[in-house]
Write an enzyme that holds these catalytic residues in place. Structure first.
Site, short mmCIF file in Angstrom:
data_model
loop_
_atom_site.label_atom_id
_atom_site.label_comp_id
_atom_site.label_asym_id
_atom_site.label_seq_id
_atom_site.Cartn_x
_atom_site.Cartn_y
_atom_site.Cartn_z
CB SER A 152 -0.86 0.00 1.27
OG SER A 152 -1.45 1.27 1.46
CE1 TYR A 165 -4.17 -1.85 5.20
CE2 TYR A 165 -3.20 0.23 4.48
CZ TYR A 165 -3.90 -0.94 4.20
OH TYR A 165 -4.32 -1.19 2.91
CE LYS A 169 -1.93 -3.69 3.10
NZ LYS A 169 -2.27 -4.99 2.50
#
Ligand code: ADP
Length: 258
Positions: A152, A165, A169
């Site tokens: 991401s 997150y 990622k």
């Protein structure tokens, strides 16, 4: 003849959003697809166990081949069962797309150990748990294929309120790079994906929520970029992250190693 004729693809988290769009496009292009989804844990409710089967029903109704799996990607047993679903139904695996995901966005000071562990577990350990059995199967059977891992922009550049997150990622980016190097020996391609904003997951985020959605940045518009990575059109590419959005497909270069 589709771009994936004769191939078998596993797509995790394919009961909704991006994964569903990948599954339907891959099936249309001739692949037999294992549609994995634990079902609706994005809001913690875990209430939609039928999501994977519904996508399978849609694919079969359209004349394609698919099988459902509802295992949790973030367990070793889950990853093994997902491969087993592919082998039991279709006898092989050629493509794995690790797409399942979950969000617990908060500013860092408000991110609990539980929020941290859950997001890192589903994304980073989940990618490990699904990749390991497929990797061993491809290597041991001399049947190299393609593994696509979802990174991401949050992990590559950072997004506000996504410490857990972003960390997961960024970890997936490093994992993808290492496996792409190890995979060269066996002919296994490993690619990274950074989907454009306004996926179902990001559409609820502060900062995205107030913006006018880009009408073109739909899962259906991101899926062709993933199809490209999975197909022989991208046979010369490994170890790269492709940013796929309504603006098209572009390589995101983080380092120049080759
Ligand atoms: P996006 O479209 O942005 O990718 P979604 O929330 O629509 O976001 O898709 C993520 C999918 O991943 C959901 O359908 C969710 O049920 C699935 N998922 C989340 N955690 C797991 C897990 N541990 N195992 C399998 N599937 C999961």
């Amino acid at each position: 003849m589709g771009l994936l004729s004769g191939k078998v693809a596993i797509i995790t988290g394919a009961g909704n959003g991006l994964g569903e769009a990948y599954a339907k496009l891959f099936a249309k292009e001739g692949a037999a697809v294992v549609v994995n989804d634990l079902g609706g844990p994005r809001d913690g409710s875990g209430s939609d166990k039928g999501a994977a089967q519904k996508v399978v029903d849609d694919i079969i109704a359209a004349g394609g081949r698919a099988a459902a799996n509802t295992d949790d990607v973030s367990t070793v047993e889950g990853g093994e069962n997902i491969l087993k679903t592919a082998l039991d139904n279709f006898g092989q695996v050629d493509i794995l797309v690790c797409n399942a995901g979950i969000l617990r966005d908060k500013t860092f000071a408000n991110t609990s150990e539980q929020d941290w562990d859950l997001v890192v577990k589903v994304h980073l350990k989940g990618t490990y748990c699904c990749t390991m059995p497929v990797w061993k199967w491809m290597k041991d059977n001399g049947k190299p294929g393609v593994i696509i891992m979802t990174s991401s922009t949050s992990g590559l550049y950072g997004n506000f309120g996504q410490s857990n997150y972003g960390a997961a990622k960024a970890g997936i980016y490093g994992f993808m790079r290492v496996l792409s190097i190890e995979g060269r020996k066996y002919g296994i391609r490993v690619m990274g994906l950074a989907p454009g904003a306004f996926t179902r997951m990001t559409s609820d985020l502060p900062g995205f929520r107030d913006k006018e959605p880009d009408p073109m940045a739909l899962p259906e518009n991101i899926a062709p970029g993933v199809l490209y990575m999975a197909s022989d059109l991208a046979a010369d590419h490994t170890g790269k992250v492709l940013g796929v959005s309504s603006r098209g497909v572009r390589e995101i270069k983080m380092m120049q190693t080759d």
